[in-house]
Motif scaffolding. Structure first.
Motif, mmCIF file in Angstrom:
data_model
loop_
_atom_site.group_PDB
_atom_site.id
_atom_site.type_symbol
_atom_site.label_atom_id
_atom_site.label_comp_id
_atom_site.label_asym_id
_atom_site.label_seq_id
_atom_site.Cartn_x
_atom_site.Cartn_y
_atom_site.Cartn_z
ATOM 1 N N GLU A 131 12.593 0.656 10.652
ATOM 2 C CA GLU A 131 13.911 0.561 11.292
ATOM 3 C C GLU A 131 13.904 1.237 12.658
ATOM 4 N N ALA A 132 13.195 2.349 12.773
ATOM 5 C CA ALA A 132 13.099 3.052 14.058
ATOM 6 C C ALA A 132 12.370 2.213 15.097
ATOM 7 N N ALA A 133 11.473 1.320 14.644
ATOM 8 C CA ALA A 133 10.754 0.434 15.554
ATOM 9 C C ALA A 133 11.558 -0.805 15.903
ATOM 10 N N GLY A 134 12.783 -0.916 15.357
ATOM 11 C CA GLY A 134 13.660 -2.042 15.670
ATOM 12 C C GLY A 134 13.526 -3.222 14.739
ATOM 13 N N LEU A 135 12.847 -3.044 13.606
ATOM 14 C CA LEU A 135 12.668 -4.136 12.657
ATOM 15 C C LEU A 135 13.825 -4.191 11.657
ATOM 16 N N GLU A 136 14.159 -5.400 11.244
ATOM 17 C CA GLU A 136 15.191 -5.610 10.222
ATOM 18 C C GLU A 136 14.515 -5.740 8.859
ATOM 19 N N HIS B 201 8.951 -4.111 -5.721
ATOM 20 C CA HIS B 201 8.241 -3.077 -6.463
ATOM 21 C C HIS B 201 7.352 -3.717 -7.532
ATOM 22 N N GLN B 202 6.203 -3.127 -7.740
ATOM 23 C CA GLN B 202 5.329 -3.494 -8.856
ATOM 24 C C GLN B 202 4.596 -2.230 -9.280
ATOM 25 N N GLY B 203 4.864 -1.782 -10.495
ATOM 26 C CA GLY B 203 4.314 -0.506 -10.938
ATOM 27 C C GLY B 203 4.843 0.606 -10.050
ATOM 28 N N GLU B 204 3.937 1.453 -9.575
ATOM 29 C CA GLU B 204 4.315 2.560 -8.697
ATOM 30 C C GLU B 204 4.268 2.178 -7.219
ATOM 31 N N TRP B 205 4.018 0.901 -6.950
ATOM 32 C CA TRP B 205 3.771 0.473 -5.577
ATOM 33 C C TRP B 205 4.941 -0.309 -5.013
ATOM 34 N N VAL B 206 5.058 -0.265 -3.687
ATOM 35 C CA VAL B 206 6.194 -0.866 -2.990
ATOM 36 C C VAL B 206 5.674 -1.794 -1.901
ATOM 37 N N GLY B 207 6.342 -2.934 -1.745
ATOM 38 C CA GLY B 207 6.094 -3.825 -0.626
ATOM 39 C C GLY B 207 7.367 -3.940 0.202
ATOM 40 N N ILE B 208 7.260 -3.750 1.495
ATOM 41 C CA ILE B 208 8.427 -3.864 2.379
ATOM 42 C C ILE B 208 8.166 -4.987 3.377
ATOM 43 N N THR B 209 9.095 -5.930 3.435
ATOM 44 C CA THR B 209 8.985 -7.048 4.370
ATOM 45 C C THR B 209 10.127 -6.971 5.361
ATOM 46 N N ALA B 210 9.782 -7.072 6.647
ATOM 47 C CA ALA B 210 10.774 -6.907 7.713
ATOM 48 C C ALA B 210 10.605 -8.004 8.749
ATOM 49 N N ARG B 211 11.568 -8.090 9.685
ATOM 50 C CA ARG B 211 11.532 -9.108 10.727
ATOM 51 C C ARG B 211 11.753 -8.493 12.090
ATOM 52 N N LYS B 212 11.039 -9.025 13.082
ATOM 53 C CA LYS B 212 11.272 -8.640 14.466
ATOM 54 C C LYS B 212 12.310 -9.593 15.056
ATOM 55 N N ASN B 213 13.513 -9.090 15.328
ATOM 56 C CA ASN B 213 14.590 -9.929 15.831
ATOM 57 C C ASN B 213 14.582 -9.989 17.350
ATOM 58 N N GLY C 264 0.828 -1.197 0.000
ATOM 59 C CA GLY C 264 0.000 0.000 0.000
ATOM 60 C C GLY C 264 0.863 1.247 0.000
ATOM 61 N N ILE C 265 2.142 1.077 -0.304
ATOM 62 C CA ILE C 265 3.119 2.163 -0.204
ATOM 63 C C ILE C 265 3.408 2.697 -1.603
ATOM 64 N N ILE C 266 3.023 3.919 -1.889
ATOM 65 C CA ILE C 266 3.391 4.520 -3.171
ATOM 66 C C ILE C 266 4.897 4.763 -3.152
ATOM 67 N N ASP C 267 5.546 4.665 -4.312
ATOM 68 C CA ASP C 267 7.015 4.646 -4.325
ATOM 69 C C ASP C 267 7.651 5.904 -3.740
ATOM 70 N N THR C 268 6.943 7.024 -3.777
ATOM 71 C CA THR C 268 7.516 8.253 -3.211
ATOM 72 C C THR C 268 7.587 8.214 -1.687
ATOM 73 N N LYS C 269 6.915 7.245 -1.056
ATOM 74 C CA LYS C 269 6.923 7.148 0.403
ATOM 75 C C LYS C 269 7.703 5.936 0.904
ATOM 76 N N GLU C 270 8.426 5.296 0.005
ATOM 77 C CA GLU C 270 9.185 4.104 0.381
ATOM 78 C C GLU C 270 10.154 4.381 1.524
ATOM 79 N N ASN C 271 10.934 5.435 1.403
ATOM 80 C CA ASN C 271 11.951 5.719 2.421
ATOM 81 C C ASN C 271 11.323 6.034 3.775
ATOM 82 N N GLU C 272 10.195 6.762 3.764
ATOM 83 C CA GLU C 272 9.511 7.098 5.023
ATOM 84 C C GLU C 272 9.114 5.843 5.789
ATOM 85 N N VAL C 273 8.514 4.887 5.069
ATOM 86 C CA VAL C 273 8.031 3.676 5.723
ATOM 87 C C VAL C 273 9.208 2.811 6.173
#
Length: 319
Positions: A296-301, A307-319, A282-291
């Motif tokens: 990362e600020a929440a401690g996630l790796e 990327h698909q079209g203008e959209w971004v998916g970010i997958t992270a892990r709680k270590n 649900g992340i438009i590519d212009t907001k990728e860095n913000e998310v």
């Protein structure tokens, strides 16, 4: 119920002025048809699954106004008033042809016309098919998601949904318990269960999500004890957080706008087990860095960014 439809052929630059002038004569809620491409922000705000390919913009626009068809309505007078508005507007600016077509329509047309844009399609090895289409004989041995989204929830066509599907499939095991935030029609939870997840919990703000999810569960032979749906705001409602539970999910998926992911992330880590995976889109590519920075600020790796079209998916892990 029948309606009289007044459809005006104009140009895109005249849309706003004409709508304002039509409002002044009592015609509200004009429907706009044009070929102006959606901006990135508009796509993000709409966040709908059905975005048909559009032809090139030709600057032609159609404005349609609807009036209930009954004995008290003077169709000829309304037409005359519209023509006067067009003439008056034309004296101040270019409005194109300014032709008015009058026809009749019914509620059912508005309810069902969108279905012409939604047909069966594949997401990798998964066939997604709406309730009004038949499974072809050659597809009957495939993994199939039967979906009837109605007009309020997603179908799986949107790039963001597909990004989530592909990420979830990488991490599902027979012991996976999944939390689906903003579950909508339950697509991501149902697919997770189809691919072997143990159970799922979905949350949503819209009470209609419960019926939508359960109908789609039934269509896909998912037992009700495998997927629980609850209504409420998990970001701000402590009661919802308590009911959902803490540190008990192997995967949390959130296919929500970036502006919602940012306040959600520091809250939802409390629902995740250590080592749990956080799948977002649900992340438009212009907001990728913000998310990404928020995660990362929440401690996630960060595990991967897709990327698909203008959209971004970010997958992270709680270590």
């Amino acid at each position: 119920m029948k309606w009289i439809k007044f459809r005006i052929k104009t140009i895109t630059e005249a849309e706003d002025i004409l709508i304002s002038n039509l409002y002044d004569i009592g015609l509200e809620g004009a429907q706009i048809e044009d070929k102006v491409p959606l901006t990135a922000l508009e796509k993000e705000q709409m966040f709908v699954d059905i975005l048909p390919d559009m032809p090139d913009n030709d600057d032609v626009a159609y404005l349609s106004c609807f009036v209930e068809d009954n004995d008290d309505v003077d169709k000829d007078k309304i037409l005359k008033d519209i023509e006067e508005v067009l003439e008056e507007t034309k004296s101040n600016m270019e409005i194109g042809e300014g032709i008015v077509e009058v026809s009749e329509t019914e509620d059912v047309d508005w309810i069902n016309n969108w279905k012409e844009f939604f047909h069966q399609f594949y997401v990798d090895d998964l066939l997604v098919i709406p309730s009004w289409e038949e499974v072809k004989p050659e597809d009957r041995d495939k993994k199939i998601l039967h979906i009837d989204p109605g007009t309020a929830f997603g179908t799986g066509m949107h790039e963001t949904t597909q990004l989530c599907i592909r990420s979830i499939k990488k991490y599902i095991t027979p012991e996976t318990v999944i939390l689906d935030v903003g579950t909508g029609s339950g697509i991501l939870s149902i697919i997770s269960l189809m691919y072997g997840a143990k159970s799922a919990v979905g949350t949503d703000l819209d009470p209609c999500a419960i019926d939508a999810c359960y109908e789609n569960m039934e269509s896909n032979d998912i037992p009700k004890d495998k997927f629980k749906v609850m209504i409420g705001n998990i970001i701000s409602d402590k009661a919802v957080q308590d009911e959902v539970g803490y540190e008990c999910y192997d995967i949390v998926v959130a296919n929500i706008l970036a502006d919602v992911l940012e306040p959600l992330t520091p809250v939802i880590i409390n629902q995740m087990k250590k080592g749990a995976v956080y799948v977002t889109s649900g992340i438009i590519d212009t907001k990728e860095n913000e998310v990404r920075e928020c995660m990362e600020a929440a401690g996630l790796e960060i595990l991967h960014i897709d990327h698909q079209g203008e959209w971004v998916g970010i997958t992270a892990r709680k270590n």
